[in-house]
Scaffold this active site. Structure first.
Site, PDB file in Angstrom:
ATOM      1  N   HIS A 307       0.854  -1.188   0.000  1.00 44.34           N
ATOM      2  CA  HIS A 307       0.000   0.000   0.000  1.00 44.34           C
ATOM      3  C   HIS A 307       0.886   1.232   0.000  1.00 44.34           C
ATOM      4  O   HIS A 307       1.952   1.242   0.632  1.00 44.34           O
ATOM      5  CB  HIS A 307      -0.914   0.001   1.235  1.00 44.34           C
ATOM      6  CG  HIS A 307      -2.032   0.986   1.166  1.00 44.34           C
ATOM      7  ND1 HIS A 307      -1.870   2.322   1.459  1.00 44.34           N
ATOM      8  CD2 HIS A 307      -3.346   0.840   0.820  1.00 44.34           C
ATOM      9  CE1 HIS A 307      -3.036   2.942   1.304  1.00 44.34           C
ATOM     10  NE2 HIS A 307      -3.932   2.071   0.923  1.00 44.34           N
ATOM     11  N   ASP A 365      -7.758  -4.321  -0.544  1.00 41.38           N
ATOM     12  CA  ASP A 365      -8.264  -4.529  -1.900  1.00 41.38           C
ATOM     13  C   ASP A 365      -8.191  -5.996  -2.304  1.00 41.38           C
ATOM     14  O   ASP A 365      -9.034  -6.488  -3.059  1.00 41.38           O
ATOM     15  CB  ASP A 365      -7.473  -3.676  -2.897  1.00 41.38           C
ATOM     16  CG  ASP A 365      -7.659  -2.194  -2.653  1.00 41.38           C
ATOM     17  OD1 ASP A 365      -8.816  -1.764  -2.542  1.00 41.38           O
ATOM     18  OD2 ASP A 365      -6.664  -1.474  -2.565  1.00 41.38           O
TER      19      ASP A 365
END
Length: 440
Positions: A307, A365
């Site tokens: 991330h 995600d």
């Protein structure tokens, strides 16, 4: 004594003392508002990655430590004990509601779930194969044509009503996007159902076949909405605030946030996860793709790992991982091989020194893509689901910005690198110059 930082211009010898502020958490912030006035200089910060664009009391995240707080409450506690609608109330008003406040809020949301019947006809103007996000952006923007009686942004009651309408109508608009794409009749909100249950019913039920709600599926989707409700000053949120700073219609501001979220670099990661799993195709191919991911000369990247902000395990991923595994055990899905690939890839990555050293852990995600697939939500709808969740954060950020006494229209500056001043030349005199430029 006030904490300051002295900035010196070595070219002129001028200097200024800039105030330094410390928030509740996070790095100290230098106030450079006087930089241009006193020194005639701007700061250059591409992407605004080291610039605080506002003061906000809504969300805090620490990427190094893997911390995410909504109004001070750890995301882990909210995910375990709260619901999406309760989180919406918290984001909007700063405190968790009492039992009576929650009942009143839920009732207010339910009574604003319908969209104007004229607006439902607007869906017919979109091609059957239009991307749902294009419809979502358009229909949300079209809400600006309605509700003129409560659009005084300086009236707190009007702001509250607008926020309730946004949160109430987003699932209806999203479900209609799906129904339009598959050619099914729209399903209207059912006031006897909860927020998430109603959303799923509008998505999947038919006039001739009622939809049977699975409690674990409802819980998984509610959890997804909670985890995506807000995430500090990201691109979509910053867009909402920038549009709102111009006193644009609040529905148009939310549509602007959706348009930004639609960008591949922002809200499309969970969709990319499924594309990657399909590309891998079989468990026996995983090690080969792992090898490709480690090869710097290969453009292939593992989607859903790592991330930009979190340099530790994404706290949202820890929460959603368990729900993901529970749901896969519960759901009788026709695409079990894909989920087997996902779970095996997760296992290998969490044990591989290459990924651990670089802190490339599975992120939210990764698991949200798998959950949405298990819920049989079509791939083009993934970012729409993200937009439904994030609308609560966007409208909360908009409300905070509008009520800020220091609010001013956003106006970033630039470092100009174009030509120096030059004079206009008639067209018959431009040939040689153009030729020189073309050959240079």
């Amino acid at each position: 004594m006030k904490d300051t930082v002295t900035i010196i211009d070595n070219a002129t010898g001028k200097q200024i003392d800039c105030p330094v502020y410390q928030g509740t958490y996070g790095p100290r912030v230098i106030d450079t508002q006087a930089l241009y006035k006193k020194l005639g200089m701007f700061t250059l910060d591409p992407g605004f990655v080291t610039t605080a664009s506002c003061r906000s009391a809504i969300t805090y995240l620490d990427g190094e430590e893997g911390i995410l707080l909504y109004r001070g409450y750890p995301i882990e506690q909210l995910a375990e004990h709260s619901t999406y609608l309760e989180v919406c109330y918290l984001l909007l008003y700063g405190e968790l509601p009492t039992a009576i406040q929650m009942l009143e809020f839920e009732e207010a949301i339910k009574t604003r779930q319908l969209v104007h019947e004229h607006l439902t006809r607007s869906y017919a103007g979109y091609r059957y194969d239009a991307h749902p996000m294009s419809i979502m952006v358009g229909i949300t923007g079209a809400l600006s044509s309605y509700y003129h009686e409560a659009l005084d942004i300086n009236d707190p009651d009007d702001r509250d009503l607008t926020a309730i309408r946004i949160i109430g109508k987003m699932p209806t608009i999203a479900a209609h996007c799906h129904k339009h794409s598959v050619g099914h009749p729209f399903v209207y909100p059912n006031y006897s159902l909860g927020y998430v249950e109603n959303f799923m019913n509008m998505m999947f039920s038919h006039p001739s076949r009622p939809y049977e709600l699975n409690p674990k599926a409802v819980r998984a989707l509610d959890l997804l909405l909670i985890l995506h409700a807000d995430h500090e000053q990201n691109a979509g949120t910053s867009t909402v605030r920038l549009a709102g700073s111009a006193e644009a219609n609040p529905f148009a501001c939310i549509a602007a946030g959706m348009a930004t979220l639609w960008g591949r670099a922002h809200g499309g990661a969970n969709e990319a996860v499924i594309h990657m799993l399909n590309q891998i195709g079989d468990r026996k191919n995983i090690l080969n793709f792992i090898k490709r991911a480690k090869d710097k000369s290969d453009p292939f990247r593992l989607m859903g790992f790592g991330h930009r902000v979190y340099k530790n395990y994404d706290p949202r991923a820890k929460i959603i991982r368990e729900a993901c595994h529970d749901l896969l055990q519960e759901m009788d899905t026709v695409d079990q091989p894909l989920f087997e690939i996902a779970m095996e890839l997760e296992r290998i990555a969490l044990e591989d020194e290459y990924f651990l050293k670089r802190k490339l852990y599975p992120n939210v995600d990764y698991y949200s893509g798998i959950i949405l697939k298990a819920l049989e939500i079509p791939l083009p709808m993934y970012t729409v689901m993200f937009a439904v969740a994030r609308s609560a954060g966007w409208i909360s950020q908009w409300m905070e910005m509008i009520s800020d006494a220091d609010r001013r229209i956003g106006r970033p500056r630039q470092l100009y690198t174009g030509p120096v001043r030059r004079d206009y030349a008639p067209v018959e005199l431009r040939g040689p110059i153009t030729a020189v430029l073309r050959n240079s």
